[in-house]
Design a protein around this motif. Structure first.
Motif, mmCIF file in Angstrom:
data_model
loop_
_atom_site.group_PDB
_atom_site.id
_atom_site.type_symbol
_atom_site.label_atom_id
_atom_site.label_comp_id
_atom_site.label_asym_id
_atom_site.label_seq_id
_atom_site.Cartn_x
_atom_site.Cartn_y
_atom_site.Cartn_z
ATOM 1 N N HIS A 211 40.828 48.148 30.947
ATOM 2 C CA HIS A 211 40.182 47.576 29.775
ATOM 3 C C HIS A 211 40.107 46.062 29.931
ATOM 4 C CE1 HIS A 211 41.819 51.440 28.435
ATOM 5 N NE2 HIS A 211 40.822 51.469 27.555
ATOM 6 N N ARG A 295 35.521 45.461 25.901
ATOM 7 C CA ARG A 295 35.570 45.369 24.444
ATOM 8 C C ARG A 295 35.039 44.018 23.982
ATOM 9 N NH1 ARG A 295 41.899 46.744 24.147
ATOM 10 N NH2 ARG A 295 41.781 44.962 25.568
ATOM 11 N N ALA A 299 37.109 42.690 18.795
ATOM 12 C CA ALA A 299 37.769 43.994 18.703
ATOM 13 C C ALA A 299 39.256 43.845 18.412
ATOM 14 C CB ALA A 299 37.554 44.773 19.996
#
Length: 359
Positions: A211, A295, A299
């Motif tokens: 991520h 992201r 976020a």
């Protein structure tokens, strides 16, 4: 001049190297020389210099407080067998050839025996989920005092048998135990053989899913612990051409059995997806997939904003409840206080009436 340390005799195999050490003390500080005399009866002693014997001879000497000198010979042959002599002298006339009767050198000798390296045949056999590693050494002039099996720096097995054949058994598949194994024949000198378990690259990602925040740098990593080492790594994204190192926002760093893909300034729409790392070695190729999720920078605020919203809702509910509950509680207190007063007044009135009737 006098010796503090003298060279020691040694036995070596062909293709090995040998190192001899000599240390002398005196005032003034003595000079050290190295001489060699072979085993041939007709061979005479000759001085050795740094770079002699086709640069196989290296001599390192220091003269500080006392003299130290180390001579090393690489890639030994049987012709290197013989007597190596360390000579030390601090006689002022030691290098004057015309004054040889007065030159005084002290000497310390060591014999080096170079023997032919025995041939070792190695093989790997797979039987019923097991791998059997075997070494078979041809006739050797040295006595075998035992065996060891070594993987990396770890000793896996040891014994004191004198057999020319030694074996080691591994439970599992070749892919799980690839690498370089050594069979060691203990003795003087020690003889070593190698057994290679070679497989195609078994590639595994550091994380199957990575991520990253938009605008940051994304890092994807793959490694292959198998043997032989990976010769080339290739990264590419689903449905696209292989990624070229340094192109666009991509930087690839590969070293041996590890590769790393860096993506600069992550973009949600362009960079989200599956990335493939492919490895190749002499046995074949293998690969793995890493999923990258990008992201928005906001976020990270959503969980915090959710908590704030929950707190506001809870405070609002408590406030409304308190506003509705307080008027009722005040009314109940007034009623409870007036009732006893009425009761007491009535009792006193009845008491007075009874007293008048009695009169």
């Amino acid at each position: 001049a006098g010796f503090i340390k003298s060279p020691l005799s040694q036995r070596r195999l062909t293709q090995d190297s040998v190192e001899l050490y000599c240390e002398a003390i005196g005032n003034p500080i003595p000079e050290i020389q190295w001489w060699f005399e072979g085993n041939d009866p007709n061979e005479t002693s000759a001085q050795l210099w740094d770079g002699a014997w086709q640069d196989r001879v290296k001599i390192n000497a220091t003269y500080n407080l006392h003299s130290t000198s180390t001579i090393s010979i690489s890639n030994l042959t049987t012709e290197d067998s013989g007597m190596y002599e360390c000579r030390a002298s601090n006689d002022p006339d030691r290098n004057h050839l015309s004054k040889s009767p007065k030159v005084k050198w002290i000497r310390s000798q060591a014999n080096v025996f170079v023997i032919e390296r025995p041939d070792i045949k190695a093989q790997v056999t797979g039987v019923a989920g097991k791998l059997i590693l075997t070494c078979n050494m041809s006739a050797s002039t040295t006595a075998i005092e035992g065996h060891e099996w070594v993987h990396g720096e770890k000793v896996l097995q040891t014994d004191s048998e004198s057999s020319s054949v030694t074996s080691y058994t591994i439970e599992g598949k070749m892919e799980e135990h690839s690498g370089l194994y050594e069979c060691v024949y203990k003795g003087n000198p020690v003889v070593k053989g190698q057994v290679n378990i070679s497989v195609p690259p078994q590639v595994v990602p550091y994380k199957k899913s990575e991520h990253g925040n938009e605008g940051d740098t994304g890092v994807l990593t793959c490694k292959s612990p198998s043997f032989p080492p990976v010769s080339s790594w290739v990264w590419y994204k689903n449905g696209q051409e292989p990624i070229v190192n340094g192109s666009g926002r991509y930087i690839i760093k590969s070293s041996g059995n590890k590769t790393e893909l860096r993506i600069l300034k992550l973009n949600i729409e362009e960079d989200t997806g599956d990335y493939h790392c492919n490895a190749t070695n002499s046995q074949g190729y293998g690969g793995a997939t890493v999923n990258l999720r990008v992201r928005s920078r906001l976020a990270a605020l959503w969980p915090f904003l959710g908590i704030v919203a929950e707190v506001l809702v809870l405070v609002t509910i408590i406030f409304i409840y308190e506003k509705r509950r307080k008027p009722d509680e005040v009314l109940d207190d007034d009623d409870g206080g007036s009732a006893p007063l009425k009761s007491n007044a009535t009792n006193h009135k009845d008491k007075n009436i009874r007293q008048r009737n009695a009169n």
